[in-house]
Design a protein around this motif. Structure first.
Motif, PDB file in Angstrom:
ATOM      1  N   GLU A 169      15.226 -15.173 -27.641  1.00 42.61           N
ATOM      2  CA  GLU A 169      15.686 -15.969 -26.885  1.00 42.61           C
ATOM      3  C   GLU A 169      15.770 -17.607 -27.193  1.00 42.61           C
ATOM      4  OE1 GLU A 169      12.135 -16.042 -24.165  1.00 42.61           O
ATOM      5  OE2 GLU A 169      12.801 -13.000 -23.632  1.00 42.61           O
ATOM      6  N   GLU A 170      16.446 -18.060 -26.179  1.00 43.76           N
ATOM      7  CA  GLU A 170      16.511 -19.863 -26.059  1.00 43.76           C
ATOM      8  C   GLU A 170      15.727 -20.492 -25.696  1.00 43.76           C
ATOM      9  OE1 GLU A 170      19.047 -21.296 -27.923  1.00 43.76           O
ATOM     10  OE2 GLU A 170      19.932 -19.840 -28.114  1.00 43.76           O
ATOM     11  N   PRO A 171      14.892 -21.715 -26.374  1.00 43.14           N
ATOM     12  CA  PRO A 171      13.985 -22.115 -25.811  1.00 43.14           C
ATOM     13  C   PRO A 171      13.618 -22.592 -24.230  1.00 43.14           C
ATOM     14  CG  PRO A 171      14.218 -23.024 -27.667  1.00 43.14           C
ATOM     15  CD  PRO A 171      15.307 -22.861 -27.337  1.00 43.14           C
ATOM     16  N   PRO A 172      12.898 -23.284 -23.412  1.00 41.30           N
ATOM     17  CA  PRO A 172      12.976 -23.965 -21.797  1.00 41.30           C
ATOM     18  C   PRO A 172      14.450 -25.161 -22.309  1.00 41.30           C
ATOM     19  CG  PRO A 172      11.003 -22.790 -22.015  1.00 41.30           C
ATOM     20  CD  PRO A 172      11.426 -22.800 -23.275  1.00 41.30           C
ATOM     21  N   PRO A 173      15.093 -26.105 -21.337  1.00 40.86           N
ATOM     22  CA  PRO A 173      15.869 -27.315 -21.542  1.00 40.86           C
ATOM     23  C   PRO A 173      14.797 -27.715 -21.802  1.00 40.86           C
ATOM     24  CG  PRO A 173      16.652 -25.864 -19.450  1.00 40.86           C
ATOM     25  CD  PRO A 173      15.032 -24.554 -20.132  1.00 40.86           C
ATOM     26  N   ASP A 174      13.895 -27.876 -21.528  1.00 40.97           N
ATOM     27  CA  ASP A 174      12.549 -29.299 -22.434  1.00 40.97           C
ATOM     28  C   ASP A 174      12.065 -29.288 -23.549  1.00 40.97           C
ATOM     29  OD1 ASP A 174      11.001 -27.028 -21.059  1.00 40.97           O
ATOM     30  OD2 ASP A 174       9.314 -28.546 -20.511  1.00 40.97           O
ATOM     31  N   LEU A 175      12.467 -28.299 -24.258  1.00 40.59           N
ATOM     32  CA  LEU A 175      11.424 -27.831 -25.294  1.00 40.59           C
ATOM     33  C   LEU A 175      12.969 -27.243 -26.216  1.00 40.59           C
ATOM     34  CD1 LEU A 175       8.633 -25.416 -24.570  1.00 40.59           C
ATOM     35  CD2 LEU A 175       8.559 -28.064 -24.817  1.00 40.59           C
ATOM     36  N   GLU A 176      14.039 -27.189 -25.930  1.00 38.34           N
ATOM     37  CA  GLU A 176      14.944 -26.757 -26.837  1.00 38.34           C
ATOM     38  C   GLU A 176      14.867 -27.921 -28.210  1.00 38.34           C
ATOM     39  OE1 GLU A 176      19.567 -25.835 -26.814  1.00 38.34           O
ATOM     40  OE2 GLU A 176      18.549 -26.454 -24.852  1.00 38.34           O
ATOM     41  N   LYS A 177      15.458 -28.680 -27.612  1.00 43.20           N
ATOM     42  CA  LYS A 177      14.853 -30.090 -28.870  1.00 43.20           C
ATOM     43  C   LYS A 177      14.402 -30.430 -29.912  1.00 43.20           C
ATOM     44  CE  LYS A 177      18.937 -33.170 -27.072  1.00 43.20           C
ATOM     45  NZ  LYS A 177      19.188 -34.070 -26.148  1.00 43.20           N
ATOM     46  N   VAL A 178      13.029 -30.193 -29.349  1.00 40.85           N
ATOM     47  CA  VAL A 178      11.765 -30.137 -29.702  1.00 40.85           C
ATOM     48  C   VAL A 178      11.750 -29.029 -30.540  1.00 40.85           C
ATOM     49  CG1 VAL A 178       9.028 -30.495 -29.383  1.00 40.85           C
ATOM     50  CG2 VAL A 178      10.960 -31.429 -28.039  1.00 40.85           C
ATOM     51  N   CYS A 179      12.433 -27.837 -29.954  1.00 42.77           N
ATOM     52  CA  CYS A 179      11.392 -26.998 -31.223  1.00 42.77           C
ATOM     53  C   CYS A 179      12.826 -26.882 -32.318  1.00 42.77           C
ATOM     54  CB  CYS A 179      12.107 -25.613 -30.074  1.00 42.77           C
ATOM     55  SG  CYS A 179      10.759 -24.713 -29.195  1.00 42.77           S
ATOM     56  N   VAL A 180      13.563 -27.577 -31.809  1.00 45.83           N
ATOM     57  CA  VAL A 180      14.322 -27.693 -33.757  1.00 45.83           C
ATOM     58  C   VAL A 180      14.281 -28.770 -34.671  1.00 45.83           C
ATOM     59  CG1 VAL A 180      17.216 -28.646 -34.097  1.00 45.83           C
ATOM     60  CG2 VAL A 180      16.690 -26.628 -31.794  1.00 45.83           C
ATOM     61  N   TRP A 181      13.097 -30.049 -33.657  1.00 45.62           N
ATOM     62  CA  TRP A 181      12.735 -31.448 -34.193  1.00 45.62           C
ATOM     63  C   TRP A 181      11.873 -30.360 -35.130  1.00 45.62           C
ATOM     64  CZ3 TRP A 181       8.695 -33.230 -35.832  1.00 45.62           C
ATOM     65  CH2 TRP A 181       8.547 -34.414 -36.950  1.00 45.62           C
ATOM     66  N   VAL A 182      10.977 -29.377 -35.022  1.00 45.50           N
ATOM     67  CA  VAL A 182       9.287 -29.395 -35.677  1.00 45.50           C
ATOM     68  C   VAL A 182      10.123 -27.831 -36.334  1.00 45.50           C
ATOM     69  CG1 VAL A 182       6.954 -27.980 -35.100  1.00 45.50           C
ATOM     70  CG2 VAL A 182       8.369 -29.766 -33.374  1.00 45.50           C
ATOM     71  N   ALA A 183      11.045 -27.124 -35.921  1.00 43.21           N
ATOM     72  CA  ALA A 183      11.492 -25.937 -37.094  1.00 43.21           C
ATOM     73  C   ALA A 183      11.775 -27.166 -38.180  1.00 43.21           C
ATOM     74  CB  ALA A 183      12.958 -25.599 -36.301  1.00 43.21           C
ATOM     75  N   GLU A 184      12.558 -28.010 -37.930  1.00 42.32           N
ATOM     76  CA  GLU A 184      13.250 -28.625 -38.888  1.00 42.32           C
ATOM     77  C   GLU A 184      12.633 -29.711 -40.147  1.00 42.32           C
ATOM     78  OE1 GLU A 184      16.722 -31.161 -37.516  1.00 42.32           O
ATOM     79  OE2 GLU A 184      18.026 -29.068 -37.204  1.00 42.32           O
ATOM     80  N   ASN A 185      10.839 -30.027 -39.526  1.00 48.55           N
ATOM     81  CA  ASN A 185       9.952 -31.298 -39.914  1.00 48.55           C
ATOM     82  C   ASN A 185       9.088 -30.545 -40.160  1.00 48.55           C
ATOM     83  OD1 ASN A 185      11.417 -33.931 -39.855  1.00 48.55           O
ATOM     84  ND2 ASN A 185      12.362 -33.469 -37.977  1.00 48.55           N
ATOM     85  N   SER A 186       8.607 -29.424 -40.049  1.00 49.17           N
ATOM     86  CA  SER A 186       7.059 -28.704 -40.229  1.00 49.17           C
ATOM     87  C   SER A 186       6.969 -28.970 -42.091  1.00 49.17           C
ATOM     88  CB  SER A 186       7.056 -27.309 -39.463  1.00 49.17           C
ATOM     89  OG  SER A 186       6.158 -26.158 -39.857  1.00 49.17           O
ATOM     90  N   LEU A 187       6.494 -28.840 -42.516  1.00 48.59           N
ATOM     91  CA  LEU A 187       5.645 -29.241 -43.258  1.00 48.59           C
ATOM     92  C   LEU A 187       5.360 -27.897 -44.133  1.00 48.59           C
ATOM     93  CD1 LEU A 187       2.883 -31.544 -44.270  1.00 48.59           C
ATOM     94  CD2 LEU A 187       5.680 -31.556 -44.368  1.00 48.59           C
ATOM     95  N   ARG A 188       5.422 -27.338 -45.192  1.00 50.77           N
ATOM     96  CA  ARG A 188       5.408 -26.125 -45.819  1.00 50.77           C
ATOM     97  C   ARG A 188       3.514 -25.795 -46.241  1.00 50.77           C
ATOM     98  NH1 ARG A 188       9.532 -23.518 -46.620  1.00 50.77           N
ATOM     99  NH2 ARG A 188      11.882 -24.248 -46.922  1.00 50.77           N
ATOM    100  N   LEU A 189       3.512 -24.303 -46.304  1.00 52.28           N
ATOM    101  CA  LEU A 189       2.369 -24.442 -46.164  1.00 52.28           C
ATOM    102  C   LEU A 189       1.738 -25.180 -47.461  1.00 52.28           C
ATOM    103  CD1 LEU A 189       0.884 -22.428 -44.000  1.00 52.28           C
ATOM    104  CD2 LEU A 189       0.622 -20.281 -45.469  1.00 52.28           C
ATOM    105  N   SER A 190       2.120 -24.590 -48.633  1.00 48.15           N
ATOM    106  CA  SER A 190       1.618 -25.574 -49.807  1.00 48.15           C
ATOM    107  C   SER A 190       1.275 -26.775 -49.080  1.00 48.15           C
ATOM    108  CB  SER A 190       2.441 -25.499 -51.171  1.00 48.15           C
ATOM    109  OG  SER A 190       4.074 -26.145 -50.568  1.00 48.15           O
ATOM    110  N   ALA A 191       1.548 -27.410 -48.413  1.00 41.45           N
ATOM    111  CA  ALA A 191       1.162 -28.662 -48.267  1.00 41.45           C
ATOM    112  C   ALA A 191      -0.370 -28.666 -47.786  1.00 41.45           C
ATOM    113  CB  ALA A 191       2.294 -29.572 -47.237  1.00 41.45           C
ATOM    114  N   LEU A 192      -0.410 -27.995 -47.738  1.00 36.93           N
ATOM    115  CA  LEU A 192      -2.236 -27.852 -47.434  1.00 36.93           C
ATOM    116  C   LEU A 192      -3.120 -27.807 -48.524  1.00 36.93           C
ATOM    117  CD1 LEU A 192      -1.869 -24.370 -44.659  1.00 36.93           C
ATOM    118  CD2 LEU A 192      -2.893 -27.179 -44.592  1.00 36.93           C
TER     119      LEU A 192
END
Length: 490
Positions: A169-192
């Motif tokens: 599904e497409e995110p709600p309008p108010d979360l659409e850009k946020v979802c894209v940003w978080v997906a692109e800027n989320s660290l990889r698990l190895s960062a832990l």
């Protein structure tokens, strides 16, 4: 063109590469009977013929030139598919890089994967708890950026994205850009594996967005859920160990003990239930529908979600004396997106018990009378439940909370309304458990009736029994046979 025509190419048989050969023969491009890819290139490696077709002649000649250049460089070719060694190595390197990425997903990807794995076997409340924990940890698993969204939006985006039903599904309008940003800027698990990242994640689990310490139970739940996620990461080979396993809490939260100020005495309890009946208009019976509901909490220590699911068939309500309710299910409110049914209320077994195990709870005559009166006035729901709203549905959390709060203003003087006294429905359960303890019931029996553990009873209620010190001393004197006031033997 054969390898013998190519300067510097070694003869077949001298190669150390298994499955490769230097015996290469490359033919010219020819036309075949195909409308879409009429140009064919053929070449032979170690006796095996390979071929490829192309839509245009320049593409075919370009590929022939690539193979020709590999032959001039003296490369071996793989026999089964005719690829030169350099292309094989590049493909293997790309595959290895892709495999490495798969073994090191971003926190955004991992949260979705883990939630999908746990969704089928988890209760709705457990799913919601996992979502809160993963979203809290996500704040520590983001790359630093000047355009980072508000932390509240980030948490909402993570909570939305990890619901398996939202995968396509497409995110709600108010979360659409946020979802894209978080997906692109989320660290990889190895960062832990970096101590600074792991410490920040631990901080996010222990503190609220305003920087204040989260409630003790909230932190414990988040850390427990994060531990479950890390166990899955270890199982999948993403990590070798839980990165926060050895970390201690940086501060001490509330002890978790019940505040004695929330407890009602016997008179206040009766007055409160009477006040409940005054709430709402006469026609809607909003308050009267919940008098016995709150009575189950105040006199049987039932959890609100247990009262919601209580059925008449599970109640023994004699005309005189004590009765019995046998609790079999709980109907917690979790929200439509967390339940399998799509309804706000989940249907589960009792808390801290196997799904098929029930819990008999004796109920005093006063509660028996209240339940009998309730059934006489309001009947039961279509499925036999004792309590229903005006439309016959399940009693909602917001509904009984509003009635509880309104009743406090009728039952107590202003200074008591402003105090913690009976601030929420669970305080009625605490009042009942405390009364049972003060009456002398063994802690184990209190825990059994309340559906919890003796450890929880001791941890939460020990501070509410200080005023029983004199009574306890008298019991000891009687047991020990001490007759005089100074405690000496008679």
């Amino acid at each position: 063109m054969t390898n013998s025509d190519t300067p510097g190419v070694k003869e077949n048989g001298n190669s150390a590469l298994e499955g490769f050969s230097f015996d290469v023969r490359l033919w010219k491009v020819n036309k075949v009977n195909s409308k879409t890819r009429p140009y064919q290139l053929r070449w032979k490696v170690g006796g095996e013929v390979s071929s490829a077709t192309f839509a245009t002649l320049p593409l075919a000649e370009g590929r022939r030139s690539e193979l020709w250049q590999a032959m001039r460089r003296g490369e071996a070719f793989r026999i089964h598919d005719g690829l030169p060694e350099s292309e094989v190595r590049r493909a293997e390197a790309a595959a290895a890089a892709q495999a490495a990425v798969k073994l090191d997903p971003t926190w955004w990807e991992f949260s979705r994967e883990f939630m999908k794995r746990r969704w089928r076997t988890a209760a709705a409340k457990t799913r919601e708890g996992f979502a809160d924990s993963l979203a809290a940890a996500a704040l520590g698993m983001l790359a630093e950026a000047a355009d980072a969204p508000d932390a509240r939006l980030v948490r909402r985006a993570v909570r939305w994205s990890i619901v398996p039903a939202h995968a396509n599904e497409e995110p709600p309008p108010d979360l659409e850009k946020v979802c894209v940003w978080v997906a692109e800027n989320s660290l990889r698990l190895s960062a832990l594996k970096e101590s600074s990242i792991a410490e920040d994640v631990h901080y996010r689990l222990a503190y609220k967005l305003d920087g204040k310490l989260a409630a003790k139970e909230t932190y414990k739940r988040r850390r427990r859920n994060f531990g479950a996620a890390m166990a899955y990461a270890i199982q999948k080979g993403y990590l070798d160990a839980n990165p926060i396993a050895g970390m201690e809490r940086v501060a001490t939260a509330a002890t978790g003990a019940i505040d004695p100020r929330v407890l009602m005495n016997a008179v206040q309890g009766r007055e409160f239930l009477t006040a409940v009946s005054y709430v709402g208009s006469v026609n809607r019976n909003r308050g009267r529908r919940l008098v016995a509901f709150f009575g189950c909490i105040l006199y049987a220590a039932m959890r609100p979600a247990e009262v919601v699911g209580l059925r008449l068939a599970d109640c023994h309500l004699p005309e005189k004396g004590w009765g019995m309710v046998t609790l079999r299910e709980t109907r917690p409110v979790s929200g439509k997106k967390w339940t399998d049914s799509g309804q706000r209320h989940d249907k589960r077994g009792l808390k801290m018990r196997d799904p098929e195990v029930d819990r008999p709870v004796p109920i005093p005559p006063v509660l028996v009378a209240m339940l009998r009166a309730h059934v006489k006035e309001f009947g039961t729901a279509a499925d036999g439940r004792l309590f229903q709203n005006e439309r016959g549905g399940l009693v909602g959390t917001s509904s009984y909370w509003r009635v509880w709060q309104e009743a406090r203003h009728f039952a107590f003087p202003p200074h008591k309304v402003a105090s913690p006294l009976a601030g929420k429905p669970y305080d009625g359960r605490a009042t009942c458990i405390t009364d049972w303890l003060r009456s002398g019931l063994p802690v184990a029996e209190v825990a059994r009736r309340a559906g919890t553990s003796p450890e929880v009873i001791d941890r939460h209620y020990a501070g509410c029994l200080d005023n029983s010190l004199e009574d306890d001393n008298k019991k000891i004197e009687k047991t020990m046979g001490w007759g005089d006031e100074d405690g000496s033997e008679s």
